[in-house]
Design a protein around this motif. Structure first.
Motif, PDB file in Angstrom:
ATOM      1  N   GLN A 170     102.939  83.208   8.346  1.00  8.72           N
ATOM      2  CA  GLN A 170     102.252  83.299   9.648  1.00  8.72           C
ATOM      3  C   GLN A 170     102.120  84.758  10.080  1.00  8.72           C
ATOM      4  O   GLN A 170     103.112  85.456  10.247  1.00  8.72           O
ATOM      5  CB  GLN A 170     103.049  82.516  10.694  1.00  8.72           C
ATOM      6  CG  GLN A 170     102.622  82.726  12.124  1.00  8.72           C
ATOM      7  CD  GLN A 170     101.436  81.863  12.513  1.00  8.72           C
ATOM      8  OE1 GLN A 170     101.271  80.769  12.009  1.00  8.72           O
ATOM      9  NE2 GLN A 170     100.633  82.362  13.410  1.00  8.72           N
ATOM     10  N   LEU A 171     100.883  85.241  10.260  1.00  9.29           N
ATOM     11  CA  LEU A 171     100.619  86.588  10.753  1.00  9.29           C
ATOM     12  C   LEU A 171     100.969  86.636  12.241  1.00  9.29           C
ATOM     13  O   LEU A 171     100.422  85.874  13.033  1.00  9.29           O
ATOM     14  CB  LEU A 171      99.142  86.950  10.548  1.00  9.29           C
ATOM     15  CG  LEU A 171      98.696  88.310  11.076  1.00  9.29           C
ATOM     16  CD1 LEU A 171      99.391  89.446  10.327  1.00  9.29           C
ATOM     17  CD2 LEU A 171      97.179  88.447  10.958  1.00  9.29           C
ATOM     18  N   ILE A 172     101.903  87.524  12.608  1.00 11.15           N
ATOM     19  CA  ILE A 172     102.334  87.599  14.005  1.00 11.15           C
ATOM     20  C   ILE A 172     102.069  88.955  14.643  1.00 11.15           C
ATOM     21  O   ILE A 172     102.279  89.129  15.842  1.00 11.15           O
ATOM     22  CB  ILE A 172     103.830  87.243  14.158  1.00 11.15           C
ATOM     23  CG1 ILE A 172     104.716  88.243  13.431  1.00 11.15           C
ATOM     24  CG2 ILE A 172     104.077  85.815  13.695  1.00 11.15           C
ATOM     25  CD1 ILE A 172     106.201  88.100  13.774  1.00 11.15           C
ATOM     26  N   LEU A 220     103.004 106.157  14.026  1.00 12.92           N
ATOM     27  CA  LEU A 220     103.366 104.758  14.050  1.00 12.92           C
ATOM     28  C   LEU A 220     102.734 104.079  15.256  1.00 12.92           C
ATOM     29  O   LEU A 220     102.741 104.639  16.358  1.00 12.92           O
ATOM     30  CB  LEU A 220     104.898 104.615  14.137  1.00 12.92           C
ATOM     31  CG  LEU A 220     105.462 103.207  14.336  1.00 12.92           C
ATOM     32  CD1 LEU A 220     105.203 102.344  13.098  1.00 12.92           C
ATOM     33  CD2 LEU A 220     106.948 103.280  14.658  1.00 12.92           C
ATOM     34  N   GLY A 221     102.210 102.884  15.049  1.00 12.13           N
ATOM     35  CA  GLY A 221     101.691 102.068  16.135  1.00 12.13           C
ATOM     36  C   GLY A 221     101.964 100.608  15.830  1.00 12.13           C
ATOM     37  O   GLY A 221     102.300 100.254  14.691  1.00 12.13           O
ATOM     38  N   TYR A 222     101.832  99.743  16.831  1.00  8.84           N
ATOM     39  CA  TYR A 222     102.135  98.327  16.636  1.00  8.84           C
ATOM     40  C   TYR A 222     101.435  97.488  17.685  1.00  8.84           C
ATOM     41  O   TYR A 222     101.225  97.913  18.816  1.00  8.84           O
ATOM     42  CB  TYR A 222     103.647  98.076  16.697  1.00  8.84           C
ATOM     43  CG  TYR A 222     104.356  98.950  17.699  1.00  8.84           C
ATOM     44  CD1 TYR A 222     104.357  98.654  19.051  1.00  8.84           C
ATOM     45  CD2 TYR A 222     104.977 100.112  17.285  1.00  8.84           C
ATOM     46  CE1 TYR A 222     104.979  99.478  19.968  1.00  8.84           C
ATOM     47  CE2 TYR A 222     105.602 100.946  18.196  1.00  8.84           C
ATOM     48  CZ  TYR A 222     105.599 100.628  19.534  1.00  8.84           C
ATOM     49  OH  TYR A 222     106.193 101.454  20.446  1.00  8.84           O
ATOM     50  N   VAL A 223     101.050  96.289  17.282  1.00  6.37           N
ATOM     51  CA  VAL A 223     100.464  95.285  18.172  1.00  6.37           C
ATOM     52  C   VAL A 223     100.951  93.931  17.667  1.00  6.37           C
ATOM     53  O   VAL A 223     100.853  93.648  16.468  1.00  6.37           O
ATOM     54  CB  VAL A 223      98.916  95.321  18.154  1.00  6.37           C
ATOM     55  CG1 VAL A 223      98.343  94.252  19.077  1.00  6.37           C
ATOM     56  CG2 VAL A 223      98.385  96.690  18.532  1.00  6.37           C
ATOM     57  N   PHE A 224     101.466  93.095  18.599  1.00  5.37           N
ATOM     58  CA  PHE A 224     102.016  91.800  18.208  1.00  5.37           C
ATOM     59  C   PHE A 224     101.480  90.682  19.087  1.00  5.37           C
ATOM     60  O   PHE A 224     101.186  90.878  20.263  1.00  5.37           O
ATOM     61  CB  PHE A 224     103.555  91.816  18.289  1.00  5.37           C
ATOM     62  CG  PHE A 224     104.182  92.443  17.083  1.00  5.37           C
ATOM     63  CD1 PHE A 224     104.705  91.657  16.067  1.00  5.37           C
ATOM     64  CD2 PHE A 224     104.220  93.815  16.938  1.00  5.37           C
ATOM     65  CE1 PHE A 224     105.248  92.232  14.932  1.00  5.37           C
ATOM     66  CE2 PHE A 224     104.758  94.408  15.807  1.00  5.37           C
ATOM     67  CZ  PHE A 224     105.280  93.609  14.805  1.00  5.37           C
ATOM     68  N   ASN A 225     101.389  89.506  18.474  1.00  2.00           N
ATOM     69  CA  ASN A 225     100.999  88.287  19.171  1.00  2.00           C
ATOM     70  C   ASN A 225     101.980  88.048  20.319  1.00  2.00           C
ATOM     71  O   ASN A 225     103.198  88.097  20.132  1.00  2.00           O
ATOM     72  CB  ASN A 225     101.047  87.119  18.178  1.00  2.00           C
ATOM     73  CG  ASN A 225     100.499  85.834  18.727  1.00  2.00           C
ATOM     74  OD1 ASN A 225     100.722  85.490  19.876  1.00  2.00           O
ATOM     75  ND2 ASN A 225      99.790  85.104  17.878  1.00  2.00           N
ATOM     76  N   ARG A 226     101.463  87.801  21.504  1.00  2.00           N
ATOM     77  CA  ARG A 226     102.294  87.628  22.691  1.00  2.00           C
ATOM     78  C   ARG A 226     103.289  86.474  22.544  1.00  2.00           C
ATOM     79  O   ARG A 226     104.370  86.498  23.132  1.00  2.00           O
ATOM     80  CB  ARG A 226     101.413  87.419  23.924  1.00  2.00           C
ATOM     81  CG  ARG A 226     102.224  87.367  25.194  1.00  2.00           C
ATOM     82  CD  ARG A 226     101.464  87.549  26.462  1.00  2.00           C
ATOM     83  NE  ARG A 226     100.115  87.075  26.491  1.00  2.00           N
ATOM     84  CZ  ARG A 226      99.546  86.562  27.563  1.00  2.00           C
ATOM     85  NH1 ARG A 226     100.232  86.424  28.676  1.00  2.00           N
ATOM     86  NH2 ARG A 226      98.288  86.180  27.527  1.00  2.00           N
ATOM     87  N   LYS A 227     102.950  85.465  21.763  1.00  2.00           N
ATOM     88  CA  LYS A 227     103.864  84.329  21.553  1.00  2.00           C
ATOM     89  C   LYS A 227     105.192  84.777  20.940  1.00  2.00           C
ATOM     90  O   LYS A 227     106.184  84.069  21.036  1.00  2.00           O
ATOM     91  CB  LYS A 227     103.232  83.279  20.634  1.00  2.00           C
ATOM     92  CG  LYS A 227     102.070  82.544  21.257  1.00  2.00           C
ATOM     93  CD  LYS A 227     101.666  81.311  20.477  1.00  2.00           C
ATOM     94  CE  LYS A 227     101.333  81.565  19.035  1.00  2.00           C
ATOM     95  NZ  LYS A 227     100.668  80.437  18.377  1.00  2.00           N
ATOM     96  N   TYR A 228     105.187  85.953  20.299  1.00  2.00           N
ATOM     97  CA  TYR A 228     106.381  86.419  19.588  1.00  2.00           C
ATOM     98  C   TYR A 228     107.052  87.612  20.265  1.00  2.00           C
ATOM     99  O   TYR A 228     108.012  88.160  19.726  1.00  2.00           O
ATOM    100  CB  TYR A 228     106.020  86.738  18.133  1.00  2.00           C
ATOM    101  CG  TYR A 228     105.473  85.529  17.441  1.00  2.00           C
ATOM    102  CD1 TYR A 228     106.321  84.526  16.977  1.00  2.00           C
ATOM    103  CD2 TYR A 228     104.098  85.348  17.285  1.00  2.00           C
ATOM    104  CE1 TYR A 228     105.823  83.390  16.368  1.00  2.00           C
ATOM    105  CE2 TYR A 228     103.592  84.212  16.674  1.00  2.00           C
ATOM    106  CZ  TYR A 228     104.465  83.242  16.226  1.00  2.00           C
ATOM    107  OH  TYR A 228     103.970  82.105  15.630  1.00  2.00           O
ATOM    108  N   TRP A 229     106.558  88.000  21.439  1.00  4.88           N
ATOM    109  CA  TRP A 229     107.192  89.104  22.162  1.00  4.88           C
ATOM    110  C   TRP A 229     108.616  88.719  22.524  1.00  4.88           C
ATOM    111  O   TRP A 229     108.911  87.557  22.804  1.00  4.88           O
ATOM    112  CB  TRP A 229     106.410  89.432  23.426  1.00  4.88           C
ATOM    113  CG  TRP A 229     105.085  90.096  23.212  1.00  4.88           C
ATOM    114  CD1 TRP A 229     104.496  90.432  22.035  1.00  4.88           C
ATOM    115  CD2 TRP A 229     104.166  90.494  24.237  1.00  4.88           C
ATOM    116  NE1 TRP A 229     103.274  91.005  22.257  1.00  4.88           N
ATOM    117  CE2 TRP A 229     103.044  91.056  23.602  1.00  4.88           C
ATOM    118  CE3 TRP A 229     104.183  90.415  25.624  1.00  4.88           C
ATOM    119  CZ2 TRP A 229     101.957  91.556  24.315  1.00  4.88           C
ATOM    120  CZ3 TRP A 229     103.104  90.911  26.335  1.00  4.88           C
ATOM    121  CH2 TRP A 229     102.003  91.481  25.677  1.00  4.88           C
TER     122      TRP A 229
END
Length: 173
Positions: free
Chosen positions: A66-68, A83-92
């Protein structure tokens, strides 16, 4: 190349990652501090194709595939990487950004001989700068009205401030 942690797999993007990318890049809250607006399904598919051709983007997946989220890690001048990052809010709030960034930094400093890593964020993005500090990065400055991503109705830039963080190889090792 692939990097594995206890709960995650970091891997290159694939063209078929569009649906997973859409799941979080279509969320206005997720892209609130990014230089783009929420994406449509078609835009996310196109973006997955672009990222599949760009070694700067790492897909962050749970062990089940699953891509998160994603990490951005790009080489600049003087062996300094961003470095940078972006994540699905469901996994915050589950430590996934920290776990994946730590794994990437460890490989970068120990195996790729990276000298320095920098990261930037909007000062209003408290979760982002707190993550940088958990990673051991130090705030090196606050740049005032140094960047804009969007313009107002009159076409004037909407200026933003930026925190800049840094970390040296010897500080990590």
């Amino acid at each position: 190349m692939q990097i594995e942690t206890e709960r995650l797999i970091l891997r290159p993007f694939q063209p078929e990652d569009g649906e997973g990318l859409y799941e979080y890049l279509s969320d206005a809250e997720v892209v609130r501090y990014e230089p783009y607006t929420p994406m449509s399904p078609e835009e996310a598919r196109e973006e997955a194709g672009r990222r599949a051709k760009n070694n700067d983007f790492w897909a962050v997946c749970k062990k089940d595939g699953q891509l998160i989220g994603n990490l951005y890690f790009s080489k600049g001048d003087f062996n300094t990487w961003e470095l940078g990052y972006v994540f699905n809010r469901k996994y915050w709030g589950n430590g996934y950004a920290s776990e994946s960034a730590q794994a990437l930094l460890d490989v970068a400093f120990r195996e790729w001989d990276v000298r320095r890593v920098v990261a930037m964020c909007d000062p209003k993005n408290t979760a982002s700068w707190r993550l940088m500090e958990r990673l051991g990065m130090r705030r090196e400055g606050e740049l005032k009205q140094n960047v804009y991503f969007f313009c107002n109705e009159e076409g004037d830039p909407i200026w933003k401030d930026t925190y800049e963080y840094g970390l040296l190889r010897e500080e990590w090792i």
